[in-house]
Scaffold this motif. Structure first.
Motif, PDB file in Angstrom:
ATOM      1  N   HIS A   1       0.876  -1.250  -0.041  1.00 30.13           N
ATOM      2  CA  HIS A   1       0.093   0.026   0.157  1.00 30.13           C
ATOM      3  C   HIS A   1       0.861   1.181   0.031  1.00 30.13           C
ATOM      4  CE1 HIS A   1      -4.007  -1.715   0.275  1.00 30.13           C
ATOM      5  NE2 HIS A   1      -3.789  -2.368   1.258  1.00 30.13           N
ATOM      6  N   SER A   2       1.726   1.228   0.995  1.00 31.33           N
ATOM      7  CA  SER A   2       2.788   2.402   1.066  1.00 31.33           C
ATOM      8  C   SER A   2       3.375   2.852  -0.282  1.00 31.33           C
ATOM      9  CB  SER A   2       3.686   2.303   1.973  1.00 31.33           C
ATOM     10  OG  SER A   2       4.733   1.312   1.849  1.00 31.33           O
ATOM     11  N   MET A   3       3.808   1.783  -0.942  1.00 33.59           N
ATOM     12  CA  MET A   3       4.695   1.978  -2.103  1.00 33.59           C
ATOM     13  C   MET A   3       3.673   2.536  -3.463  1.00 33.59           C
ATOM     14  SD  MET A   3       7.830   2.681  -3.243  1.00 33.59           S
ATOM     15  CE  MET A   3       8.482   1.962  -1.677  1.00 33.59           C
ATOM     16  N   ASN A   4       2.726   1.475  -3.385  1.00 31.07           N
ATOM     17  CA  ASN A   4       1.724   1.813  -4.458  1.00 31.07           C
ATOM     18  C   ASN A   4       1.060   3.082  -4.461  1.00 31.07           C
ATOM     19  OD1 ASN A   4      -0.226   0.744  -6.885  1.00 31.07           O
ATOM     20  ND2 ASN A   4      -1.718   1.118  -5.196  1.00 31.07           N
ATOM     21  N   PHE A   5       0.672   3.773  -3.351  1.00 28.30           N
ATOM     22  CA  PHE A   5       0.208   4.689  -2.995  1.00 28.30           C
ATOM     23  C   PHE A   5       1.111   6.116  -3.511  1.00 28.30           C
ATOM     24  CE2 PHE A   5      -1.583   8.572  -0.815  1.00 28.30           C
ATOM     25  CZ  PHE A   5      -2.688   8.642  -1.146  1.00 28.30           C
TER      26      PHE A   5
END
Length: 236
Positions: free
Chosen positions: A122-126
């Protein structure tokens, strides 16, 4: 340290969403829980305590988010199309509700996303989807390919939330210029089940000339909270 609990009804998601805030100022950290995790998991797993002095001193302010993973990627009771659609709504919730809430509490010109395991996804995708909002990301033991949740289905919601798919094809200067100003960290361990996922994404980033730090830990480091606690100490 200051600790606040917040809850509001999200019109985008059609349900209540909760979060915890730690600290009073500093660089805001938008923290995602692990797969199907809750907003309180990061605290209960000791991730706040290991750098509590950083929150007390005003170096960082943590915003621990809730997830809808059980309604999106991990929801085997609905069609893959609906899983991806639900995640797209979660992305809207983050952009239109969660980040504006952070800004009511913190006026820093920075925003760093972080998380462990699926929270690392989630952190990298966002961060890659919204480089105008996010200045840095620290993924700890993340895995980034969502094909495992799709049973062969694929659409734009899947593509644009799968960094190993959309990043190789990214040629838009608006995004690439902002990626190159971000500080991106892919942290993993030599025995982490997600090690190859991190190496793969690192190779893609290198091919696109996106600066990043692939940090592979030795000494038997694997995929669990004690190592992620040590990573939090190192990176924050």
């Amino acid at each position: 340290m200051l600790r606040e609990y917040h809850k509001w009804y999200s019109p985008i998601l059609g349900r209540d969403m909760e979060l915890l805030v730690f600290g009073h100022s500093g660089i805001p950290l938008l923290i995602f829980p692990t797969s199907m995790g809750r907003f309180f998991d990061y605290e209960s797993r000791g991730m706040i305590d290991v750098i509590s002095h950083k929150y007390e001193n005003g170096d960082f302010q943590a915003f621990c988010l809730d997830s809808v993973d059980a309604e999106s990627w991990y929801n085997k009771g609905v069609a893959p199309r609906d899983r991806a659609s639900r995640h797209a709504l979660y992305d809207r919730y983050l952009v239109e509700e969660a980040v504006p809430f952070v800004r009511t509490k913190n006026s820093s010109d920075q925003l760093v996303t972080t998380g462990c395991s699926f929270g690392g996804y989630h952190s990298m995708n966002f961060a890659l989807r919204h480089p105008d909002l996010v200045t840095g990301a620290v993924s700890m033991g993340g895995a980034f390919d969502v094909h495992q949740f799709l049973n062969g289905y694929y659409d734009d919601n899947c593509y644009y939330n799968c960094p190993p798919d959309f990043l190789p094809n990214m040629n838009d200067a608006w995004y690439l210029d902002r990626y190159r100003r971000q500080r991106l960290v892919l942290a993993t361990g030599e025995t982490d089940i997600c090690l190859e996922e991190n190496r793969r994404l690192s190779s893609i980033m290198a091919a696109k000339s996106v600066p990043h730090w692939l940090d592979v830990w030795g000494d038997g480091t694997g995929h669990d909270w004690p190592w992620w606690q040590q990573m939090a100490v190192k990176f924050f």
